[in-house]
Design an enzyme around this catalytic site. Structure first.
Site, PDB file in Angstrom:
ATOM      1  N   CYS A  76      44.634   7.370  53.161  1.00  0.00           N
ATOM      2  CA  CYS A  76      44.984   8.683  52.585  1.00  0.00           C
ATOM      3  C   CYS A  76      45.961   8.519  51.413  1.00  0.00           C
ATOM      4  CB  CYS A  76      45.581   9.547  53.676  1.00  0.00           C
ATOM      5  SG  CYS A  76      46.392  11.045  53.096  1.00  0.00           S
ATOM      6  N   CYS A  79      49.327  10.090  52.024  1.00  0.00           N
ATOM      7  CA  CYS A  79      50.132   9.336  52.988  1.00  0.00           C
ATOM      8  C   CYS A  79      50.807   8.149  52.319  1.00  0.00           C
ATOM      9  CB  CYS A  79      49.263   8.857  54.147  1.00  0.00           C
ATOM     10  SG  CYS A  79      48.508  10.179  55.112  1.00  0.00           S
TER      11      CYS A  79
END
Length: 515
Positions: A76, A79
């Protein structure tokens, strides 16, 4: 027959593998180190990586009061961009070099790994990253639902930058931590003067002090032919009465293997230096309080400066906790074991000599546990009286934790007779010693282990070990294959071990070191 044989061989192998190899200390100890890192390990990471295999164990075991769990996916982009923010906050709280240790454990779970699918589902992870806040034990065997009522697990909805996350934390616990804080700055250390419940946090310090003492002994090569018996006696005391179950277990593993690894005849005149080095090498493989310890920081015993409290505080708490756990018939052995241990293995020379002098003043053997506990309490206050004067003249006292006569009236008003003065030294205070003894039992007994009781770490080992079971000689016992297998199978069942020692040694007499 062959199946039983291989089961026994397997358990023996497990025992040797766990007791004779160093292994990993703990996930907290390894944070920020390069040791044992696999592919992708970042030595600057502070947050603890969790997965479904260690999630409950780590969160149950941590000394921290609170925990944050970040659910993320390594693929991600958001992230990856958020990770530096999360690490800035984790630096403050995680690892042995934490600025504010023991308060918050910051962790993360990678939901992109198949092993964690069920774990992430339990917490209804619907986007990345998601952050949750709760006391650590509330995460254990738990989950979270968006519309769940009265859940103690809270979703952190305002933590998208390091500044905002830390502000959110400060609001929850009433602190004022900053991202630029350094060690021993902006501390919010709780006072131990008026809150007896604070001693519960010292159970972690007792483990830390036990491991630190063992490490000091090995580093300074202090196990020699003339000190060997003193160490064995002290280990026997720890096996029977240490307040931490994992330290009892670790001490037993050292004791069981001691004669094999460090036989009395290894210190011959022509091999003395070699023997001392060999002892350090073989015993350094043992983890006397388990793989979780040392953690690298102090909880109850943390000072407001780098050089105050810590190890000496933890060692005093350990000795007091031992003094309130022994039986009457064990009081003299406990006295000699502790006096000999400090005399032979405490490397602060002035403190060692002072303790030796206090031990030497005792002319009659102890027959009651109460008398020994009160003697140790009085000795501690005598040490404090000396240090109060020295620290005042040298200005070396911890400003937040100055030495005092113990216990203060705030903790035990009934310990003081009404006509006594709080400004007098311990020897001049009119103590009610019956009340002092009650306080010591409550404070260093039940209250000290209350956190471990809550976490279920004090499950009974079976038959309680006593010093009568463990002590009949200052030499360690050579435990054969059957006993070793019993320990592996029963996870250090002290009752079985005690029975074996009693049967092997009941006719031997202990060698006395103190009159």
């Amino acid at each position: 027959m062959s199946v039983v044989y291989w089961i026994l061989i397997l358990n023996l192998w497990i025992l040797k593998a766990t007791s004779l190899q160093a292994g990993s200390r703990t996930v907290l100890r390894d944070i920020g180190s390069n040791n044992g890192g696999g592919a992708g390990t970042d030595p600057k990471d502070y947050a603890v990586e969790l997965n479904i295999t260690n999630f409950d164990e780590v969160l149950k075991d941590t000394p921290a009061t609170y925990a944050i769990v970040e659910f993320f996916a390594h693929w991600c982009p958001a992230c990856r961009n958020y990770k530096p923010h999360y690490e800035k906050v984790a630096r403050l709280f995680n690892g042995p070099e934490a600025v504010h240790p023991g308060i918050i454990l910051m962790t993360r779970v990678d939901c992109a790994l198949k092993i964690n699918t069920k774990l992430c589902d339990k917490f209804s992870v619907g986007h990345y990253p998601m952050l949750f806040w709760a006391p650590p034990t509330k995460f254990v065997s738990a989950g979270w639902e968006p519309n769940q009522a009265k859940s103690e697990i809270r979703l952190i909805d305002d933590g998208r930058t390091a500044e905002r996350l830390l502000n959110w934390i400060n609001k929850q616990i009433g602190s004022s931590y900053g991202l630029d804080d350094e060690k021993f700055e902006n501390e919010h250390l709780p006072s131990n003067i008026s809150d007896p419940g604070q001693i519960a946090r010292a159970i972690y310090d007792v483990e830390e002090a036990t491991t630190t003492a063992f490490d000091i002994i090995l580093v300074h090569k202090m196990i020699k032919s003339e000190t060997r018996a003193s160490l064995i006696k002290y280990l026997q005391l720890l096996v029977a009465h240490h307040p931490s179950r994992r330290c009892r277990k670790g001490s037993a593993e050292v004791l069981v293997n001691f004669d094999d690894l460090c036989p009395p005849d290894m210190w011959s005149s022509d091999r003395h230096e070699v023997a001392t080095n060999n002892v350090k090498e073989v015993l350094s493989n043992f983890q006397i309080c388990g793989k979780e310890v040392p953690r690298g920081y102090w909880m109850f015993c943390r000072g407001s400066k780098n050089y105050t409290r810590g190890f000496s505080c933890g060692l005093w708490v350990l000795m007091h906790s031992l003094s309130v756990r022994i039986e009457d018939g064990e009081s003299q052995f406990a006295f000699t074991a502790i006096c000999d241990f400090i005399h032979n293995f405490f490397i602060c020379e002035e403190c060692r000599q002072h303790f030796y002098e206090m031990c030497s003043r005792v002319t009659s053997p102890f027959s009651k546990a109460r008398d020994f506990a009160l003697w140790l309490w009085s000795a501690h206050n005598e040490v404090n009286e000396r240090l109060i004067k020295e620290e005042a003249s040298l200005e070396t006292a911890d400003p937040k934790f100055p030495k005092i006569i113990w216990p203060p009236k705030q903790l035990c008003p009934s310990c003081y007779h009404p006509r006594g003065s709080k400004d007098k030294g311990s020897s001049q205070i009119e103590w009610d010693q019956d009340e002092v003894f009650k306080f010591l039992i409550s404070y260093y007994g039940n209250t000290l282990v209350s956190l471990y009781k809550e976490k279920g770490f004090l499950a009974e080992d079976g038959t309680k070990a006593t010093l009568d079971d463990l002590v009949a000689s200052t030499n360690a016992v050579v435990v054969p294959l059957g006993a070793a297998l019993a320990i592996a199978l029963a996870s250090c069942a002290f009752g079985a071990l005690a029975c074996y020692w009693r049967s092997q040694q009941k006719n031997r007499k202990p060698r006395r070191s103190w009159n």
